[in-house]
Design a protein around this motif. Structure first.
Motif, PDB file in Angstrom:
ATOM      1  N   ARG A   1     -15.392  34.816   8.546  1.00  0.00           N
ATOM      2  CA  ARG A   1     -15.781  35.840   9.536  1.00  0.00           C
ATOM      3  C   ARG A   1     -17.154  36.367   9.139  1.00  0.00           C
ATOM      4  O   ARG A   1     -17.312  37.543   8.784  1.00  0.00           O
ATOM      5  CB  ARG A   1     -14.750  36.987   9.569  1.00  0.00           C
ATOM      6  N   CYS A   2     -18.144  35.488   9.199  1.00  0.00           N
ATOM      7  CA  CYS A   2     -19.493  35.889   8.787  1.00  0.00           C
ATOM      8  C   CYS A   2     -19.985  37.023   9.679  1.00  0.00           C
ATOM      9  O   CYS A   2     -19.855  36.954  10.908  1.00  0.00           O
ATOM     10  CB  CYS A   2     -20.438  34.705   8.882  1.00  0.00           C
ATOM     11  N   LYS A   3     -20.568  38.017   9.048  1.00  0.00           N
ATOM     12  CA  LYS A   3     -20.967  39.197   9.816  1.00  0.00           C
ATOM     13  C   LYS A   3     -22.077  38.872  10.817  1.00  0.00           C
ATOM     14  O   LYS A   3     -22.282  39.605  11.766  1.00  0.00           O
ATOM     15  CB  LYS A   3     -21.405  40.314   8.869  1.00  0.00           C
TER      16      LYS A   3
ATOM     17  N   ASP B   1     -16.751  33.258  19.526  1.00  0.00           N
ATOM     18  CA  ASP B   1     -15.812  32.636  20.480  1.00  0.00           C
ATOM     19  C   ASP B   1     -15.192  31.343  19.936  1.00  0.00           C
ATOM     20  O   ASP B   1     -14.305  30.766  20.559  1.00  0.00           O
ATOM     21  CB  ASP B   1     -16.505  32.380  21.833  1.00  0.00           C
ATOM     22  N   THR B   2     -15.667  30.882  18.761  1.00  0.00           N
ATOM     23  CA  THR B   2     -15.056  29.684  18.155  1.00  0.00           C
ATOM     24  C   THR B   2     -14.061  30.054  17.046  1.00  0.00           C
ATOM     25  O   THR B   2     -13.505  29.173  16.410  1.00  0.00           O
ATOM     26  CB  THR B   2     -16.129  28.756  17.532  1.00  0.00           C
ATOM     27  N   TRP B   3     -13.849  31.329  16.784  1.00  0.00           N
ATOM     28  CA  TRP B   3     -13.050  31.735  15.616  1.00  0.00           C
ATOM     29  C   TRP B   3     -11.571  31.363  15.729  1.00  0.00           C
ATOM     30  O   TRP B   3     -10.994  30.855  14.782  1.00  0.00           O
ATOM     31  CB  TRP B   3     -13.137  33.256  15.416  1.00  0.00           C
ATOM     32  N   GLU B   4     -10.970  31.677  16.869  1.00  0.00           N
ATOM     33  CA  GLU B   4      -9.504  31.537  16.990  1.00  0.00           C
ATOM     34  C   GLU B   4      -9.103  30.072  17.132  1.00  0.00           C
ATOM     35  O   GLU B   4      -9.609  29.365  17.999  1.00  0.00           O
ATOM     36  CB  GLU B   4      -8.995  32.339  18.194  1.00  0.00           C
TER      37      GLU B   4
ATOM     38  N   GLY C   1     -19.334  24.052  14.572  1.00  0.00           N
ATOM     39  CA  GLY C   1     -18.242  24.903  15.073  1.00  0.00           C
ATOM     40  C   GLY C   1     -18.654  26.345  15.151  1.00  0.00           C
ATOM     41  O   GLY C   1     -19.828  26.639  15.348  1.00  0.00           O
ATOM     42  N   GLY C   2     -17.600  27.144  14.832  1.00  0.00           N
ATOM     43  CA  GLY C   2     -16.314  26.876  14.205  1.00  0.00           C
ATOM     44  C   GLY C   2     -16.467  26.059  12.899  1.00  0.00           C
ATOM     45  O   GLY C   2     -17.542  25.930  12.353  1.00  0.00           O
ATOM     46  N   GLU C   3     -15.339  25.573  12.442  1.00  0.00           N
ATOM     47  CA  GLU C   3     -15.344  24.798  11.205  1.00  0.00           C
ATOM     48  C   GLU C   3     -14.707  23.432  11.458  1.00  0.00           C
ATOM     49  O   GLU C   3     -13.485  23.323  11.543  1.00  0.00           O
ATOM     50  CB  GLU C   3     -14.576  25.559  10.108  1.00  0.00           C
TER      51      GLU C   3
ATOM     52  N   ILE D   1     -24.855  27.700   2.698  1.00  0.00           N
ATOM     53  CA  ILE D   1     -24.470  28.528   1.545  1.00  0.00           C
ATOM     54  C   ILE D   1     -24.871  29.943   1.938  1.00  0.00           C
ATOM     55  O   ILE D   1     -26.048  30.268   2.049  1.00  0.00           O
ATOM     56  CB  ILE D   1     -25.138  28.054   0.241  1.00  0.00           C
ATOM     57  N   LYS D   2     -23.859  30.756   2.187  1.00  0.00           N
ATOM     58  CA  LYS D   2     -24.121  32.054   2.841  1.00  0.00           C
ATOM     59  C   LYS D   2     -24.586  33.108   1.853  1.00  0.00           C
ATOM     60  O   LYS D   2     -25.331  33.996   2.216  1.00  0.00           O
ATOM     61  CB  LYS D   2     -22.850  32.560   3.507  1.00  0.00           C
ATOM     62  N   HIS D   3     -24.075  33.022   0.625  1.00  0.00           N
ATOM     63  CA  HIS D   3     -24.439  34.021  -0.396  1.00  0.00           C
ATOM     64  C   HIS D   3     -24.109  33.404  -1.749  1.00  0.00           C
ATOM     65  O   HIS D   3     -23.019  32.864  -1.910  1.00  0.00           O
ATOM     66  CB  HIS D   3     -23.620  35.299  -0.177  1.00  0.00           C
TER      67      HIS D   3
HETATM   68  S1  SF4 Z   1     -18.502  29.785  12.823  1.00  0.00           S
HETATM   69 FE1  SF4 Z   1     -19.927  29.606  11.085  1.00  0.00          FE
HETATM   70  S2  SF4 Z   1     -21.080  31.523  11.102  1.00  0.00           S
HETATM   71 FE2  SF4 Z   1     -19.237  31.827  12.369  1.00  0.00          FE
HETATM   72  S3  SF4 Z   1     -17.722  32.717  11.017  1.00  0.00           S
HETATM   73 FE3  SF4 Z   1     -17.421  30.510  10.989  1.00  0.00          FE
HETATM   74  S4  SF4 Z   1     -18.651  29.782   9.268  1.00  0.00           S
HETATM   75 FE4  SF4 Z   1     -19.320  31.831   9.734  1.00  0.00          FE
END
Ligand code: SF4
Length: 247
Positions: free
Chosen positions: A31-33, A39-42, A74-76, A129-131
């Motif tokens: 859940r990257c800020k 809209d691709t999370w669920e 994505g999404g992932e 690599i987010k952090h």
């Molecule tokens: S789709 Fe990508 S940016 Fe969005 S929460 Fe998932 S990993 Fe993070």
């Protein structure tokens, strides 16, 4: 087999080399800020397709995609490894270049046989690599980063080329020390072929409003391109320092 995707894009130009057919997978464990695609999370969203249907769509544009290939994003995409392996193996059987755009949030160093099946058919990985700091990563994405770094090392050991992407967010991922440490870490990955350092922007705000989700960074200003260039220089100096230490 069916997979769940959010959408496709026929002429992607920022998702790997050349002009590409891009498949946005549905579902993501992070859940990257600063996520642009809430809209691709669920996992239950999007719609179902088969790998053959996607490749048929690819074929209808293939004259324009000769310099590129297919990108799973994505999404992932790695959250649906069996389906992705089927899609990429089909693409490779037709000689199509495959690129996996991932944040590796679902990778497990203890159990990665399904993901290895995907990697068998993957020509290039684009890895976010987010952090570099585990706590900072958790605050930014909801998850620590040890398994993500383990994935980076796994694809290094497999010799798969990788493009690294890092988004610089004011007050969150713009500290000198952390950028430098990221560079030092990247110096251990001999498969890195490119480094993309992107400035944070807030253009996804209307999407969050539409979905009824509070925007996670309401007070964070967008980052200038110049600041992203400076951040990239710091990362590069970290890479050089890391390389020098190992001579
Ligand atoms: S789709 Fe990508 S940016 Fe969005 S929460 Fe998932 S990993 Fe993070």
């Amino acid at each position: 087999m069916k997979g769940r995707i959010h959408s496709t894009e026929s002429f992607g130009t920022v998702d790997g080399p050349g002009v590409r057919y891009v498949v946005f997978f549905q579902g993501c464990p992070l859940r990257c800020k600063y996520c642009h695609n809430p809209d691709t999370w669920e996992y239950s969203g999007g719609h179902e397709v088969t790998a053959e249907e996607l490749m048929r769509e690819y074929d209808s544009y293939k004259e324009f995609l000769k310099t590129g290939g297919i990108t799973a994003t994505g999404g992932e995409p790695l959250a649906q490894p069996e389906f992705l392996a089927e899609l990429f193996s089909l693409a490779k059987s037709k000689g199509v270049h495959t690129c996996l755009d991932t944040s590796a949030g679902v990778y497990s160093p203890a159990e990665h046989s399904k993901i290895d099946e995907v990697l068998k058919y993957t020509d290039l990985v684009m890895l976010d690599i987010k952090h570099i700091d585990p706590d900072g990563h958790k605050k930014l994405t909801g998850m620590g980063n040890s398994h993500i770094l383990a994935f980076a090392e796994h694809i290094r050991d497999l010799g798969i080329p990788v493009w690294i992407r890092h988004v610089v967010v004011p007050g969150i991922t713009d500290k000198y020390d952390e950028l430098f440490r990221l560079g030092e870490y990247l110096s251990t990955l001999k498969n890195v072929k490119a480094l993309d350092v992107l400035p944070y922007h807030d253009m996804a705000k209307p999407k969050y409003a539409e979905l009824g989700i509070d925007y996670p960074l309401p007070d964070t200003p967008p980052l200038s391109k110049e600041a992203a260039i400076r951040a990239r220089e710091i990362i590069i100096s970290g890479i050089k320092s890391g390389l020098r230490k190992r001579i």
